[in-house]
Design a protein around this motif. Sequence first.
Motif, PDB file in Angstrom:
ATOM      1  N   VAL A 247      18.531 -35.109 -10.080  1.00 20.08           N
ATOM      2  CA  VAL A 247      17.225 -34.661  -9.580  1.00 20.08           C
ATOM      3  C   VAL A 247      16.140 -35.721  -9.766  1.00 20.08           C
ATOM      4  O   VAL A 247      14.954 -35.417  -9.673  1.00 20.08           O
ATOM      5  N   ALA A 248      16.539 -36.967  -9.979  1.00 24.26           N
ATOM      6  CA  ALA A 248      15.571 -38.043 -10.204  1.00 24.26           C
ATOM      7  C   ALA A 248      14.579 -38.174  -9.058  1.00 24.26           C
ATOM      8  O   ALA A 248      13.419 -38.531  -9.271  1.00 24.26           O
ATOM      9  N   GLU A 249      15.014 -37.867  -7.855  1.00 18.32           N
ATOM     10  CA  GLU A 249      14.127 -37.974  -6.694  1.00 18.32           C
ATOM     11  C   GLU A 249      13.251 -36.727  -6.525  1.00 18.32           C
ATOM     12  O   GLU A 249      12.121 -36.824  -6.081  1.00 18.32           O
ATOM     13  N   THR A 250      13.774 -35.561  -6.854  1.00 30.77           N
ATOM     14  CA  THR A 250      13.071 -34.311  -6.539  1.00 30.77           C
ATOM     15  C   THR A 250      12.274 -33.721  -7.697  1.00 30.77           C
ATOM     16  O   THR A 250      11.242 -33.108  -7.475  1.00 30.77           O
TER      17      THR A 250
ATOM     18  N   ILE B 117       8.547 -34.793  -8.048  1.00 29.93           N
ATOM     19  CA  ILE B 117       7.757 -34.217  -6.955  1.00 29.93           C
ATOM     20  C   ILE B 117       7.483 -32.744  -7.226  1.00 29.93           C
ATOM     21  O   ILE B 117       6.367 -32.260  -7.013  1.00 29.93           O
ATOM     22  N   GLU B 118       8.494 -32.029  -7.726  1.00 25.18           N
ATOM     23  CA  GLU B 118       8.303 -30.611  -8.066  1.00 25.18           C
ATOM     24  C   GLU B 118       7.240 -30.458  -9.154  1.00 25.18           C
ATOM     25  O   GLU B 118       6.381 -29.578  -9.082  1.00 25.18           O
TER      26      GLU B 118
ATOM     27  N   ASN C 177      20.635 -41.663 -14.164  1.00 21.51           N
ATOM     28  CA  ASN C 177      21.425 -41.242 -12.999  1.00 21.51           C
ATOM     29  C   ASN C 177      21.282 -39.752 -12.720  1.00 21.51           C
ATOM     30  O   ASN C 177      22.092 -39.186 -11.993  1.00 21.51           O
ATOM     31  N   CYS C 178      20.284 -39.126 -13.298  1.00 18.81           N
ATOM     32  CA  CYS C 178      20.057 -37.694 -13.134  1.00 18.81           C
ATOM     33  C   CYS C 178      20.011 -37.343 -11.645  1.00 18.81           C
ATOM     34  O   CYS C 178      19.288 -37.987 -10.875  1.00 18.81           O
TER      35      CYS C 178
END
Length: 106
Positions: free
Chosen positions: A59-62, A65-66, A56-57
């Motif tokens: 930043v799991a989506e970003t 990508i970074e 559930n972090c």
Amino acid sequence: MTDEQLEDLGDKIVRVLKTIYDPEIPVDIYELGLIYDVFVSEENDAKILMTLTSPNCPVAETLPIEVEDKVKTLKEINDCEVEITFDPTWTREMMSEEAKLELGML
């Protein structure tokens, strides 16, 4: 690419990974133990196997990508793919001594 060149490239990738921080923890993702493995193909494509502190972090989506974008800034790398895994599940024991010291856990 020779073994030495691959090793140098691996070191460069690790240096890039050490510039990426989990926004909730003042320690880079490499020292946090979130990077499980780094692969570089003969075509100079990188694949990074990593985890997150929890499924559930925020930043799991970003974060993946970074990681991809920053690794791709290396002139030797053609492409980068990040694979997220939760096997094994991340625990505080995976952090480096440096990270534990930084967070006052030693």
